[in-house]
Design a protein around this motif. Structure first.
Motif, mmCIF file in Angstrom:
data_model
loop_
_atom_site.group_PDB
_atom_site.id
_atom_site.type_symbol
_atom_site.label_atom_id
_atom_site.label_comp_id
_atom_site.label_asym_id
_atom_site.label_seq_id
_atom_site.Cartn_x
_atom_site.Cartn_y
_atom_site.Cartn_z
ATOM 1 N N GLU A 1 58.688 -0.973 -2.912
ATOM 2 C CA GLU A 1 58.522 -0.710 -1.482
ATOM 3 C C GLU A 1 57.758 -1.829 -0.801
ATOM 4 O OE1 GLU A 1 56.754 2.729 1.572
ATOM 5 O OE2 GLU A 1 56.647 3.002 -0.613
ATOM 6 N N PHE B 1 59.296 -3.984 2.283
ATOM 7 C CA PHE B 1 58.747 -3.812 3.633
ATOM 8 C C PHE B 1 57.465 -4.587 3.872
ATOM 9 C CE2 PHE B 1 60.934 0.216 2.490
ATOM 10 C CZ PHE B 1 62.012 0.080 3.345
ATOM 11 N N PHE C 1 62.697 -7.501 4.284
ATOM 12 C CA PHE C 1 63.359 -7.185 5.544
ATOM 13 C C PHE C 1 62.889 -8.110 6.665
ATOM 14 C CE2 PHE C 1 64.692 -3.180 3.608
ATOM 15 C CZ PHE C 1 65.954 -3.015 4.173
ATOM 16 N N GLU C 2 61.618 -8.480 6.656
ATOM 17 C CA GLU C 2 61.130 -9.435 7.654
ATOM 18 C C GLU C 2 61.640 -10.837 7.370
ATOM 19 O OE1 GLU C 2 57.013 -9.065 9.425
ATOM 20 O OE2 GLU C 2 56.787 -7.741 7.665
ATOM 21 N N LYS D 1 63.855 5.618 2.928
ATOM 22 C CA LYS D 1 63.264 4.603 3.797
ATOM 23 C C LYS D 1 64.263 3.494 4.117
ATOM 24 C CE LYS D 1 58.610 5.622 2.155
ATOM 25 N NZ LYS D 1 57.381 5.126 1.503
ATOM 26 N N VAL E 1 65.790 2.295 7.958
ATOM 27 C CA VAL E 1 65.907 0.925 8.457
ATOM 28 C C VAL E 1 67.340 0.669 8.933
ATOM 29 C CG1 VAL E 1 65.705 -1.521 7.880
ATOM 30 C CG2 VAL E 1 64.066 0.113 6.954
ATOM 31 N N PHE F 1 60.898 -0.611 10.850
ATOM 32 C CA PHE F 1 60.157 -0.103 9.688
ATOM 33 C C PHE F 1 58.679 -0.405 9.888
ATOM 34 C CE2 PHE F 1 61.142 -4.494 8.901
ATOM 35 C CZ PHE F 1 59.994 -5.006 8.314
ATOM 36 N N GLN F 2 57.868 0.104 8.989
ATOM 37 C CA GLN F 2 56.438 -0.189 8.960
ATOM 38 C C GLN F 2 56.059 -0.724 7.591
ATOM 39 O OE1 GLN F 2 54.446 3.450 10.022
ATOM 40 N NE2 GLN F 2 54.784 3.176 12.223
ATOM 41 N N ARG F 3 55.140 -1.654 7.577
ATOM 42 C CA ARG F 3 54.650 -2.175 6.306
ATOM 43 C C ARG F 3 53.872 -1.090 5.560
ATOM 44 N NH1 ARG F 3 52.106 -8.043 8.120
ATOM 45 N NH2 ARG F 3 54.106 -9.079 8.616
#
Length: 445
Positions: free
Chosen positions: A199, A203, A221-222, A244, A248, A254-256
């Motif tokens: 995870e 993320f 993802f970033e 999760k 996305v 999303f959140q880190r």
């Protein structure tokens, strides 16, 4: 039995003449019913109409047929050249021996030529769009043709197939042909990373999110923003993380890990797995909603055993990539072709690399290949050869006899014997030493 070839310059004028004659006869019968005239005059005009219609049909045929014939000649020459350049020899469509049956008409001939040209264009398109993917088998071309259609779109692609079939290479090719080609291509193997760290890898995490998180870190993802994220072995991802990933895909946000800031991203997903996701959905080990979200455009890569015609070019590619002077003997190539390759292309690549290490002169021979390939059988077949003569031994005896015969003809001169055998002198020297051959006894006075 004699074969007949029906030509269009005979068929079409004959059809036109027949239609004209039929029309005149029908019209003449109507006229005779109401206004009888000289029957000989009717016959003369009937023949005249048939002749005129036939000439018109001949002119039309000549006008249409000439450029088509020119195209067919050029196409046959092109396909022959393409086959010679690729090491294959496409059949001449006019040669009865190269086809199951010779063409019976020009239409049949043209249809075969057009099919061959279509196949050639498919190969050219695949080679142009996916130059890193080697092979021209029908099974592979069919997949690449579909991939070429999906590449320019924004659709999520799901790559299916056994391990070692080249899913990551195809994913990279799809990205290179997409509108995101200037963006990053990030590949990630979901099975290679422990689930508790996966995870964070996907993320990212905020500073202090867990022990050792001394600073904030971006996730895949970033990193893949405005590009493509390739998620390999997605079937090994936990159900919690699958949810999760689904969020996305739906929200593009999303959140880190450990963070509360929503990060937006524009990423195209290409997923791959060697598992049966439909069966996993039925078993409850893979989310159904995620499966349908990923399965927008599915491609199944064929295993190597279903595209054996690609084995020679793949093997030679792997060999020359390691050593530009490397070669593979005919007998060794036959064994490579006979094996089923459960590990697919990756297994073939490792086998060729291992053989090159054993082949000191760069020429891969039968004895440099693994024992299971020398037997030329898979594991289920090996049980049937317990009492069979070992293939290695038979091939070694045969090779030794060839060397002795060449030495006798060359009067014991190894350079000449190597030339007769078509191998390098250093290669002959290794074999003479291996088999303990006394060269002195074959030297002429």
């Amino acid at each position: 039995m004699k074969n007949y070839f029906l030509r269009l310059n005979i068929l079409i004028p004959f059809i036109f003449a027949g239609l004209g004659l039929l029309a005149y006869i029908l019209g003449g019968q109507i006229c005779l019913a109401y206004a009888p005239t000289d029957p000989w005059a009717h016959r003369f005009f009937a023949l005249l109409v048939a002749l005129v219609c036939g000439l018109v049909g001949l002119l039309i045929t000549r006008f249409i047929r000439t450029p088509v014939q020119d195209f067919v000649r050029r196409a046959q020459h092109l396909t022959t050249q393409a086959g010679a350049g690729s090491g294959q020899s496409p059949p001449d469509l006019q040669d009865a021996e190269s086809e199951k049956s010779p063409p019976r008409s020009e239409i049949d001939l043209y249809s075969r030529v057009f099919e061959q040209v279509t196949d050639l264009l498919t190969q050219v398109e695949a080679k142009h769009m996916f130059p890193e993917i080697i092979g021209s088998s029908p099974a592979l071309r069919a997949v690449l043709a579909q991939a070429a259609k999906a590449a320019p779109t924004q659709a999520t692609v799901l790559l299916l197939g056994e391990s070692g079939t080249g899913k990551e290479l195809l994913a990279s090719g799809i990205h290179a042909q997409s509108e995101r080609s200037n963006g990053p291509f990030i590949a990630m193997n979901c099975m290679a990373i422990p689930q508790d760290l996966l995870e964070s890898e996907l993320f990212g995490h905020a500073k202090g999110a867990f022990t050792g998180a001394h600073q904030a870190r971006k996730g895949k993802f970033e990193e893949a923003d405005q590009g493509t994220l390739f998620l390999d072995e997605i079937g090994d991802m936990s159900l919690d993380l699958q949810g999760k990933i689904l969020r996305v895909l739906q929200e593009q946000a999303f959140q880190r890990v450990g963070g509360n800031t929503t990060i937006r991203t524009d990423v195209r997903i290409i997923a791959a797995t060697n598992k049966d996701l439909e069966a996993m959905v039925q078993a409850g080990t893979f989310r159904e909603d995620l499966y349908y979200r990923l399965n927008v455009f599915a491609l199944t890569l064929p295993p190597l055993r279903n595209r054996k015609e690609d084995i020679p070019v793949l093997a030679e590619h792997f060999a020359t990539r390691e050593d530009s002077r490397a070669g593979i003997s005919t007998q060794a190539m036959h064994l490579l072709m006979a094996w089923n390759w459960p590990g697919n292309i990756r297994e073939l690549q490792n086998t060729v690399q291992r053989a090159l290490i054993l082949a000191e002169d760069g020429d891969i021979q039968v004895q440099h290949l693994p024992r299971e390939l020398n037997l030329g059988l898979n594991q289920t077949q090996q049980e049937q050869v317990d009492h069979s003569t070992d293939l290695d031994q038979r091939l070694a005896e045969l090779e030794k006899s060839f060397i002795i015969q060449a030495l006798e003809q060359a009067g014991g001169v190894q350079a000449k014997a190597a030339e007769l055998l078509g191998i390098k002198q250093r290669s002959l020297w290794h074999r003479v030493k291996k088999y303990g051959i006394n060269v002195q006894q074959y030297k002429s006075n």
